[in-house]
Scaffold this motif. Structure first.
Motif, PDB file in Angstrom:
ATOM      1  N   ASP A   1       2.018   0.073   7.389  1.00 18.96           N
ATOM      2  CA  ASP A   1       3.479   0.143   7.492  1.00 18.96           C
ATOM      3  C   ASP A   1       4.202  -0.617   6.394  1.00 18.96           C
ATOM      4  OD1 ASP A   1       3.607   1.436  10.249  1.00 18.96           O
ATOM      5  OD2 ASP A   1       2.315  -0.288  10.608  1.00 18.96           O
ATOM      6  N   TYR A   2       3.479  -1.535   5.733  1.00 20.48           N
ATOM      7  CA  TYR A   2       4.181  -2.535   4.923  1.00 20.48           C
ATOM      8  C   TYR A   2       3.235  -3.055   3.852  1.00 20.48           C
ATOM      9  CZ  TYR A   2       6.159  -7.341   4.433  1.00 20.48           C
ATOM     10  OH  TYR A   2       6.661  -8.534   3.987  1.00 20.48           O
ATOM     11  N   LEU A   3       3.761  -3.274   2.666  1.00 18.44           N
ATOM     12  CA  LEU A   3       2.933  -3.792   1.575  1.00 18.44           C
ATOM     13  C   LEU A   3       3.695  -4.860   0.791  1.00 18.44           C
ATOM     14  CD1 LEU A   3       0.204  -3.448   0.143  1.00 18.44           C
ATOM     15  CD2 LEU A   3       1.196  -1.573  -1.163  1.00 18.44           C
TER      16      LEU A   3
ATOM     17  N   ARG B   1      -2.836  -2.822  15.959  1.00 20.05           N
ATOM     18  CA  ARG B   1      -2.456  -1.547  16.597  1.00 20.05           C
ATOM     19  C   ARG B   1      -2.596  -1.655  18.112  1.00 20.05           C
ATOM     20  NH1 ARG B   1      -5.242   1.726  12.515  1.00 20.05           N
ATOM     21  NH2 ARG B   1      -3.766   1.880  10.777  1.00 20.05           N
ATOM     22  N   ALA B   2      -3.664  -2.310  18.561  1.00 19.77           N
ATOM     23  CA  ALA B   2      -3.890  -2.411  20.011  1.00 19.77           C
ATOM     24  C   ALA B   2      -2.754  -3.167  20.696  1.00 19.77           C
ATOM     25  CB  ALA B   2      -5.232  -3.109  20.273  1.00 19.77           C
ATOM     26  N   GLU B   3      -2.113  -4.082  19.978  1.00 19.45           N
ATOM     27  CA  GLU B   3      -0.979  -4.835  20.550  1.00 19.45           C
ATOM     28  C   GLU B   3       0.354  -4.157  20.253  1.00 19.45           C
ATOM     29  OE1 GLU B   3      -0.750  -7.422  22.581  1.00 19.45           O
ATOM     30  OE2 GLU B   3      -2.914  -7.762  22.676  1.00 19.45           O
ATOM     31  N   GLY B   4       0.316  -3.007  19.590  1.00 13.43           N
ATOM     32  CA  GLY B   4       1.564  -2.302  19.274  1.00 13.43           C
ATOM     33  C   GLY B   4       2.331  -2.940  18.125  1.00 13.43           C
ATOM     34  N   LEU B   5       1.618  -3.698  17.285  1.00 14.91           N
ATOM     35  CA  LEU B   5       2.279  -4.362  16.156  1.00 14.91           C
ATOM     36  C   LEU B   5       2.154  -3.511  14.897  1.00 14.91           C
ATOM     37  CD1 LEU B   5       0.688  -7.875  16.827  1.00 14.91           C
ATOM     38  CD2 LEU B   5       3.049  -7.208  17.327  1.00 14.91           C
ATOM     39  N   LYS B   6       3.169  -3.554  14.063  1.00 17.15           N
ATOM     40  CA  LYS B   6       3.101  -2.879  12.775  1.00 17.15           C
ATOM     41  C   LYS B   6       2.139  -3.654  11.864  1.00 17.15           C
ATOM     42  CE  LYS B   6       6.462   0.409  12.877  1.00 17.15           C
ATOM     43  NZ  LYS B   6       6.373   0.761  14.301  1.00 17.15           N
ATOM     44  N   VAL B   7       1.504  -2.916  10.949  1.00 21.40           N
ATOM     45  CA  VAL B   7       0.459  -3.505  10.107  1.00 21.40           C
ATOM     46  C   VAL B   7       0.931  -3.636   8.668  1.00 21.40           C
ATOM     47  CG1 VAL B   7      -1.881  -3.213   9.240  1.00 21.40           C
ATOM     48  CG2 VAL B   7      -1.311  -2.434  11.548  1.00 21.40           C
ATOM     49  N   GLY B   8       0.794  -4.844   8.127  1.00 20.54           N
ATOM     50  CA  GLY B   8       1.176  -5.080   6.738  1.00 20.54           C
ATOM     51  C   GLY B   8       0.036  -5.694   5.945  1.00 20.54           C
ATOM     52  N   PHE B   9      -0.041  -5.327   4.672  1.00 16.30           N
ATOM     53  CA  PHE B   9      -0.999  -5.937   3.751  1.00 16.30           C
ATOM     54  C   PHE B   9      -0.252  -6.697   2.669  1.00 16.30           C
ATOM     55  CE2 PHE B   9      -4.403  -2.341   4.287  1.00 16.30           C
ATOM     56  CZ  PHE B   9      -4.824  -2.909   5.481  1.00 16.30           C
ATOM     57  N   TYR B  10      -0.775  -7.861   2.349  1.00 17.32           N
ATOM     58  CA  TYR B  10      -0.380  -8.611   1.149  1.00 17.32           C
ATOM     59  C   TYR B  10      -1.474  -8.347   0.128  1.00 17.32           C
ATOM     60  CZ  TYR B  10      -0.168 -12.871  -1.788  1.00 17.32           C
ATOM     61  OH  TYR B  10      -0.121 -13.767  -2.839  1.00 17.32           O
ATOM     62  N   TYR B  11      -1.078  -8.123  -1.108  1.00 12.68           N
ATOM     63  CA  TYR B  11      -2.067  -7.948  -2.171  1.00 12.68           C
ATOM     64  C   TYR B  11      -1.587  -8.696  -3.410  1.00 12.68           C
ATOM     65  CZ  TYR B  11      -5.231  -5.845  -5.545  1.00 12.68           C
ATOM     66  OH  TYR B  11      -6.180  -5.670  -6.529  1.00 12.68           O
ATOM     67  N   SER B  12      -2.432  -9.584  -3.918  1.00 14.29           N
ATOM     68  CA  SER B  12      -2.045 -10.369  -5.094  1.00 14.29           C
ATOM     69  C   SER B  12      -2.252  -9.568  -6.368  1.00 14.29           C
ATOM     70  CB  SER B  12      -2.874 -11.655  -5.164  1.00 14.29           C
ATOM     71  OG  SER B  12      -2.582 -12.319  -6.384  1.00 14.29           O
ATOM     72  N   LEU B  13      -1.193  -9.458  -7.150  1.00 15.36           N
ATOM     73  CA  LEU B  13      -1.287  -8.821  -8.470  1.00 15.36           C
ATOM     74  C   LEU B  13      -2.041  -9.744  -9.423  1.00 15.36           C
ATOM     75  CD1 LEU B  13       2.434  -7.656  -8.503  1.00 15.36           C
ATOM     76  CD2 LEU B  13       0.446  -6.149  -8.281  1.00 15.36           C
ATOM     77  N   ILE B  14      -1.820 -11.028  -9.225  1.00 14.74           N
ATOM     78  CA  ILE B  14      -2.518 -12.048 -10.014  1.00 14.74           C
ATOM     79  C   ILE B  14      -3.973 -12.108  -9.548  1.00 14.74           C
ATOM     80  CG2 ILE B  14      -2.607 -14.539 -10.471  1.00 14.74           C
ATOM     81  CD1 ILE B  14       0.415 -14.621  -9.871  1.00 14.74           C
ATOM     82  N   ASP B  15      -4.873 -12.340 -10.502  1.00 19.27           N
ATOM     83  CA  ASP B  15      -6.284 -12.413 -10.117  1.00 19.27           C
ATOM     84  C   ASP B  15      -7.011 -13.394 -11.037  1.00 19.27           C
ATOM     85  OD1 ASP B  15      -9.079 -11.863  -9.697  1.00 19.27           O
ATOM     86  OD2 ASP B  15      -8.494  -9.973  -8.758  1.00 19.27           O
TER      87      ASP B  15
END
Ligand code: GLC
Length: 433
Positions: free
Chosen positions: A178-180, A113-127
Motif C-alpha cells: 500500500d505504501y513505499l 494483513r491478518a490484523e487488517g493493517l495496510k502494508v508499507g515498505f521502507y527502502y533505502s536508496l543509500i547503500d
C-alpha cells in the motif's frame, strides 16, 4: 499521484507504525552506527554473523500496532547499511544468509494483513555495502583515502540496476503493497560531499516502475521528485503543508527517543502525552503521524516502547473519533488547544487544562451540544455578555460571537482531554446563540 491512486485510507487512518529493524539492532547504538563509527565491512560483519532474532513474531508487532490505534505499518526492508530483510536474488547480503536463515518480510506482510493493517515498505536508496555505490560524505569510509581511491571507478548506473531490480522484487513478491518510503536524496546538501539525488537513482524511471507494478501504492517524496506525500522528519510543521501554494498530503515521521534503530542506552523517551499531542497537532494541520519503534536484536519491541504504545492505545480507544478521518477546522483554536473536525463534529483538544472556563471565538450559535469525549459527560455553556467588561465576580470582555464553556475543575485523567462539539447548521438554536 497516478490517476488510480486513492489516498482516502491514508488521510482517514492518520496514525501508522514505522519499524526500523536490521543488523544495527545488535550494536544497539543508532542505525547510523556504521557511518558514525566509520566501520569497515569487516567490522560490521560481526552483526551479520550473529543476526538471529529468535523472538521475531510479526503477529505480535501487528497486534501492538493495532492496539495503539495504528492502521498501517512500514518496515525497513533495507536500510543504509544495505542489509536486506528478504531473500533478494540480487545479493547475498541478506537475512537468509545469516544464522536466522529465513525471510522476514513475507511473515510481516501476512501478519499485517491478518490484523487488517495496510502494508508499507521502507527502502533505502543509500547503500553503504553495495560495491557499485559511489563513496560520498555519508559513507562509513568517507575519510579513507585508499578506499576512496580503490572505489573511484564505481558507476552509479550499476547500482541503479540493483536498486530498480530490488524494488521490482519487493513489489512483485508479496502481493499488494500500500505504501513505499524511499530514503533519501541529498544532492547539493552542505553536510555531505558527493550527495545523490534523482539523477543518481533515475527517479523518474523508478517511480514509473513502482506505479506499473503497484498502481494503487502511495509513494513518498524522497526520491527527489514529487511523490504522493511529503515526509517532515522529527519536527512538527507549523501549519498545513503546501507545495507551490497547493495543499499536499504529508506525514510526520517521529521517533520515540530520537533514534530509529534500537538504541539501548538512549533514555530520551517521549511521554505518551507528548506523543498524543504530536498526533493531534498533525491532524489539526491535515497531516499523519508515522511513529517509530526499533525492535531489539531478538525481535522484541522493547518494554519502554510497549508501555508508551499501550498508553497511546488507551487514549485512542476513547478518543479515536477525534483523529480518525478528521482534518483541520475552519476556526482558530484558543491558546494551548488544537481543533480537528469531521463533518458536523468539532473536537477541541486541551493541551493545558484551564480553570473552569474556555472561550471559543466564532462558535456562539454554532454548537448544538458539547461533551467530554472520554465519558460523554455534558459540558455546559455560560453566558458572557460581550458588552460588559470583566469585573470582580463577572466574566466579560469576550469578543462577540464567542462561546464560553464551563469545565470541571478536575481534569479527566487522560493524556489529552477532548471536548466534542456537535455543530449546528447556522440557522439552528444552539448553545450560546
Ligand atoms: C533518515 C535517516 C534514517 C531514518 C529515516 C526515517 O533519513 O537517515 O536513519 O531511517 O530518516 O525517516
Amino acid at each position: 499521484m497516478s490517476a488510480s491512486t486513492d489516498s482516502t485510507w491514508f488521510t482517514t487512518d492518520r496514525l501508522g507504525m514505522f519499524i526500523h529493524w536490521g543488523l544495527y539492532a545488535l550494536p544497539a547504538r543508532h542505525e547510523w552506527v556504521k557511518n558514525r563509527e566509520r566501520l569497515t565491512d569487516d567490522q560490521y560483519q560481526v552483526y551479520f554473523d550473529h543476526f538471529d532474532p529468535d523472538r521475531y513474531d510479526p503477529a505480535e508487532w501487528a497486534r501492538t500496532a493495532k492496539a495503539a490505534g495504528m492502521r498501517y505499518v512500514v518496515l525497513t526492508t533495507k536500510h543504509h547499511d544495505g542489509f536486506c530483510l528478504w531473500d533478494s536474488a540480487l545479493t547475498d547480503y541478506k537475512v537468509t544468509k545469516t544464522p536466522h536463515g529465513r525471510d522476514l518480510i513475507g511473515p510481516f506482510v501476512d501478519a499485517c494483513r491478518a490484523e487488517g493493517l495496510k502494508v508499507g515498505f521502507y527502502y533505502s536508496l543509500i547503500d553503504w555495502h553495495h560495491p557499485a555505490f559511489p563513496v560520498d560524505g555519508t559513507h562509513p569510509r568517507r575519510d579513507d583515502a585508499a578506499y576512496i581511491e580503490a572505489a573511484a571507478d564505481r558507476d552509479i548506473r550499476d547500482y541503479q540496476e540493483y536498486l530498480h531490480g530490488q524494488v521490482r522484487e519487493l513489489l512483485t513478491t508479496y502481493g499488494t503493497i500500500d505504501y513505499l518510503f524511499f530514503d533519501f536524496s541529498y544532492a547539493g546538501r552542505d553536510e555531505w560531499w558527493g550527495g545523490k539525488g534523482p539523477d543518481d537513482w533515475d527517479s523518474h524511471r523508478l517511480l514509473a516502475l513502482v506505479r506499473e507494478l503497484q498502481p494503487g501504492i502511495l509513494v513518498n517524496d524522497r526520491t527527489g521528485i514529487p511523490g504522493d506525500f511529503i515526509t517532515p522528519e522529527q519536527y512538527q510543521p507549523s501549519g498545513p503543508m503546501t507545495d507551490g501554494g497547493r495543499p499536499v498530503l504529508w506525514e510526520a515521521c517521529q521517533t520515540l527517543n530520537g533514534s530509529w534503530g534500537y538504541d539501548r542506552d538512549n533514555l530520551d523517551h517521549k511521554s505518551a502525552e507528548l506523543l498524543v499531542r504530536m498526533l493531534v497537532d498533525g491532524v489539526s494541520k491535515d497531516g499523519n503521524l508515522l511513529l517509530n519503534v526499533g525492535p531489539t536484536g531478538r525481535g522484541d519491541i522493547d518494554p519502554h516502547a510497549t508501555a508508551v504504545l499501550a498508553d497511546l492505545g488507551r487514549w485512542m480507544d476513547l478518543h479515536e473519533r477525534s483523529v480518525r478521518g478528521c482534518g483541520p477546522a475552519e476556526w482558530t483554536a484558543p491558546p494551548d488547544c488544537r481543533y480537528t473536525q469531521r463533518g458536523d463534529r468539532l473536537y477541541l483538544h486541551l493541551f493545558a487544562w484551564p480553570l473552569r472556563h474556555i472561550h471559543l471565538p466564532g462558535l456562539a450559535g454554532r454548537v448544538r451540544y458539547a461533551q467530554l469525549l472520554n465519558d460523554a459527560s455534558e459540558i455546559v455553556r455560560v453566558q458572557v455578555d460581550p458588552d460588559l467588561p470583566a469585573q470582580n465576580t463577572r466574566m466579560g470582555g469576550q469578543a462577540p460571537g464567542t462561546l464560553t464553556l464551563q469545565l470541571p475543575v478536575q481534569r479527566p485523567d487522560t493524556p489529552v482531554p477532548v471536548i466534542e462539539l456537535f455543530l449546528a447548521p447556522r440557522s439552528d438554536r444552539a448553545l450560546g446563540a
